[in-house]
Scaffold this active site. Structure first.
Site, PDB file in Angstrom:
ATOM      1  N   CYS A   1       0.788  -1.027   0.004  1.00  0.00           N
ATOM      2  CA  CYS A   1       0.146   0.056   0.174  1.00  0.00           C
ATOM      3  C   CYS A   1       0.737   1.210  -0.148  1.00  0.00           C
ATOM      4  O   CYS A   1       0.565   2.278  -0.598  1.00  0.00           O
ATOM      5  CB  CYS A   1      -0.925  -0.032   1.146  1.00  0.00           C
ATOM      6  SG  CYS A   1      -0.395  -0.367   2.798  1.00  0.00           S
TER       7      CYS A   1
ATOM      8  N   HIS B   1      -1.261   6.603   5.822  1.00  0.00           N
ATOM      9  CA  HIS B   1       0.481   6.397   6.001  1.00  0.00           C
ATOM     10  C   HIS B   1       0.765   7.985   5.211  1.00  0.00           C
ATOM     11  O   HIS B   1       0.194   8.566   4.555  1.00  0.00           O
ATOM     12  CB  HIS B   1       1.092   5.590   4.972  1.00  0.00           C
ATOM     13  CG  HIS B   1       0.704   4.261   5.384  1.00  0.00           C
ATOM     14  ND1 HIS B   1       0.401   3.712   6.574  1.00  0.00           N
ATOM     15  CD2 HIS B   1       0.673   2.951   4.766  1.00  0.00           C
ATOM     16  CE1 HIS B   1       0.167   2.608   6.876  1.00  0.00           C
ATOM     17  NE2 HIS B   1       0.182   1.876   5.738  1.00  0.00           N
TER      18      HIS B   1
END
Length: 238
Positions: A149, A235
């Site tokens: 990801c 993130h």
């Protein structure tokens, strides 16, 4: 147009439940089967770990979780009507299960890392290399993988830059939320103490090798550091 019947590998993990959420009202796909560790349990009885409310479809469906390790899993999935399988398994179980389903004629799209670097398994970011899904005519079912990801926000600008410039070195720094390591880390202070502000094991290597596979490059110098931080979701990449 009839919806495509699909199955999910994994029942209680964050990735699986995100898939359940996205598929519950999807215009193209109909969730007809789920396989996981809690075989024999109704999907609606599995603890829900996402912040969002469990979809009404999941609350009221009659799906009974199949045994993901069963030797008859492929047959059971086919009997359920599924023709496409989305895998949310950890890497080790995925390595043992996914290829057997492909061999049985089921198309498998995997979130696991087990087969990402296999030369005959496309590694795909839809906006960057959708052509990777095109294959010579074949009777074999498709087996494709999503990337790590954290690579997604890196690969989008990098793919454009590589088309127009000669890149000599890439520096990447990430701060990655607790949810990236699963729901257990989210809810265990003891586990968090082990991993917070530490390098995420193997993450830098995944970013490098997966980017090189997608972009078909191997002559760039990389400097990548990935750290786990005390945030619930998301993130940051620089």
């Amino acid at each position: 147009m009839p919806k495509v019947p699909v199955a999910i590998l994994g029942a209680s993990g964050l990735v699986s439940q995100r898939m359940q959420q996205r598929l519950s009202m999807h215009p193209w796909f109909e969730l007809v089967a789920v396989a996981g560790q809690s075989s024999g349990t109704k999907l609606s009885e599995i603890n829900w770990h996402l912040d969002e409310t469990r979809p009404e479809f999941i609350d009221h469906c009659d799906i009974i979780i199949l045994d993901v390790h069963s030797k008859t899993l492929a047959r059971e999935l086919i009997q359920s009507g599924a023709r496409v399988v989305f895998s949310a398994l950890p890497s080790k179980p995925a390595e043992h299960v996914e290829m057997k389903l492909v061999d049985a004629g089921l198309h498998v799209f995997s979130n696991a890392s087990a087969y990402r670097m296999h030369s005959d398994v496309p590694l795909v970011v839809a906006d960057v290399n959708p052509q990777a899904l095109r294959r010579p005519s074949s009777d074999r079912a498709l087996h494709a993988c999503a990337t790590n990801c954290t690579l997604v926000p890196v690969i989008h600008p990098l793919s454009v830059l590589c088309q127009h410039h000669t890149i000599k070195k890439i520096i990447v720094r990430t701060e990655q939320a607790l949810s990236g390591a699963g729901w257990k880390l989210l809810h265990s202070e003891e586990e968090q103490a082990k991993f917070l502000d530490q390098e995420v094991p193997g993450e830098a290597e995944k970013i490098i090798e997966e980017a090189e596979k997608i972009l078909e490059i191997d002559s760039i110098e990389w400097d990548v550091q990935c750290k786990r931080v005390n945030e619930q979701d998301g993130h940051i990449v620089a």
